[in-house]
Design an enzyme around this catalytic site. Sequence first.
Site, mmCIF file in Angstrom:
data_model
loop_
_atom_site.group_PDB
_atom_site.id
_atom_site.type_symbol
_atom_site.label_atom_id
_atom_site.label_comp_id
_atom_site.label_asym_id
_atom_site.label_seq_id
_atom_site.Cartn_x
_atom_site.Cartn_y
_atom_site.Cartn_z
ATOM 1 N N ASP A 32 0.795 -1.228 0.000
ATOM 2 C CA ASP A 32 0.000 0.000 0.000
ATOM 3 C C ASP A 32 0.829 1.281 0.000
ATOM 4 O O ASP A 32 0.612 2.181 -0.816
ATOM 5 C CB ASP A 32 -1.013 -0.019 1.140
ATOM 6 C CG ASP A 32 -0.388 0.039 2.527
ATOM 7 O OD1 ASP A 32 0.783 -0.381 2.689
ATOM 8 O OD2 ASP A 32 -1.080 0.481 3.462
ATOM 9 N N THR A 33 1.798 1.390 0.904
ATOM 10 C CA THR A 33 2.585 2.628 0.965
ATOM 11 C C THR A 33 3.561 2.748 -0.203
ATOM 12 O O THR A 33 3.875 3.861 -0.639
ATOM 13 C CB THR A 33 3.355 2.738 2.292
ATOM 14 O OG1 THR A 33 4.090 1.528 2.501
ATOM 15 C CG2 THR A 33 2.395 2.964 3.455
ATOM 16 N N TRP A 105 2.087 -14.384 2.499
ATOM 17 C CA TRP A 105 3.193 -15.064 3.172
ATOM 18 C C TRP A 105 4.141 -13.953 3.633
ATOM 19 O O TRP A 105 4.949 -13.446 2.873
ATOM 20 C CB TRP A 105 3.926 -15.989 2.201
ATOM 21 C CG TRP A 105 3.099 -17.117 1.678
ATOM 22 C CD1 TRP A 105 3.060 -18.404 2.150
ATOM 23 C CD2 TRP A 105 2.190 -17.094 0.563
ATOM 24 N NE1 TRP A 105 2.180 -19.165 1.401
ATOM 25 C CE2 TRP A 105 1.623 -18.381 0.431
ATOM 26 C CE3 TRP A 105 1.763 -16.093 -0.327
ATOM 27 C CZ2 TRP A 105 0.689 -18.695 -0.558
ATOM 28 C CZ3 TRP A 105 0.831 -16.398 -1.301
ATOM 29 C CH2 TRP A 105 0.317 -17.698 -1.403
ATOM 30 N N ARG A 172 -6.338 -4.204 8.130
ATOM 31 C CA ARG A 172 -6.361 -5.600 7.681
ATOM 32 C C ARG A 172 -6.397 -6.494 8.919
ATOM 33 O O ARG A 172 -5.367 -6.701 9.574
ATOM 34 C CB ARG A 172 -5.129 -5.918 6.829
ATOM 35 C CG ARG A 172 -4.978 -5.052 5.589
ATOM 36 C CD ARG A 172 -6.074 -5.297 4.567
ATOM 37 N NE ARG A 172 -5.888 -4.482 3.365
ATOM 38 C CZ ARG A 172 -6.433 -3.292 3.169
ATOM 39 N NH1 ARG A 172 -7.205 -2.760 4.120
ATOM 40 N NH2 ARG A 172 -6.218 -2.621 2.059
ATOM 41 N N ALA A 233 -19.254 9.089 -3.699
ATOM 42 C CA ALA A 233 -18.529 10.341 -3.481
ATOM 43 C C ALA A 233 -17.694 10.252 -2.207
ATOM 44 O O ALA A 233 -18.134 9.674 -1.208
ATOM 45 C CB ALA A 233 -19.514 11.496 -3.378
ATOM 46 N N ASP A 261 -4.899 3.523 -2.620
ATOM 47 C CA ASP A 261 -3.527 4.033 -2.529
ATOM 48 C C ASP A 261 -3.292 5.132 -3.555
ATOM 49 O O ASP A 261 -2.663 6.156 -3.257
ATOM 50 C CB ASP A 261 -2.514 2.908 -2.760
ATOM 51 C CG ASP A 261 -2.748 1.705 -1.873
ATOM 52 O OD1 ASP A 261 -3.263 1.882 -0.753
ATOM 53 O OD2 ASP A 261 -2.424 0.582 -2.297
#
Length: 301
Positions: A32-33, A105, A172, A233, A261
């Site tokens: 994500d980052t 993993w 998560r 929205a 992201d």
Amino acid sequence: MTTQPRIALIGECMIELQHRADGSLHQSFGGDTLNAAVYLRRELGDLGSVDYVTALGDDSFSDAMCAQWQAEGLGLGRVQRLPGRLPGLYCIQTDANGERKFLYWRNEAAVRDCFTTAAAEPILAALPGYDVVYFSGITLAVLGVVGRERLLQTLVETRRRGGKVVFDNNYRPRLWADVATAREAYRRVLAEVDIALLTEDDERGLFGYEDSEQVFAAYPSIAEVVLKRGADACLIRCAGERFAVPALKVETVVDTTAAGDSFSAAYLASRLKGGSPAEAALAGHRLASRVIQVPGALIPR
């Protein structure tokens, strides 16, 4: 904000396997980052620097990651390479509607020791000197208890020096021992956030908020709250105002990986370039609408 902001994004990049319809696997990288860092770098152009902060192994996959990040223009000076360690790995499986399922993993991933090594000390000392420090709920989870404490200290010092802290909630459940631990960790860092980029579904899953009103009410001290709601929205509260910015309609959704992201990256880039929150949200929707029409996390430049 300075005209050439220095931005650090903290988190994990993994080996990504895309499960294709014919049963084959396509290998790339994502997280994500990292996705946000790449898209932020592309959106900013030459108007700032973007460094990625993580820990990798000394293997060929880690070498390839670094080469790819360098090609994207990311700064690698805050990337640790830990001997004998490996990056995490995940597989994306998508259904006919483009919705995805992830298999992970990552228990032995190098990033889990990102803030506990001797080499982390100068990195932690340097982070408060950035104009923007960006991290996510996944960052919180993978850093572990000790890493989270050190991150929190970094956020406090960053704000004390005049830097901005940006947080994408990305919750998560499988990464946390239990929901109570996650809630405590989130609440502590949210007290040190300037821009909160929140996905409504994640807020519901973590805290049980029933609607956007409860989400906004939960964070009265955060200057800028952006509530991402998928195809609906997005809702924004900034400078005492509340407003909605409609998403862009997409006829065919191929893969929703990195939709949030990319939105966050384009939103932040626009704000750093002087755009209003409404203009930033439109930029976020625009980029996300392109990303979900292509397989995988990172679309071609």
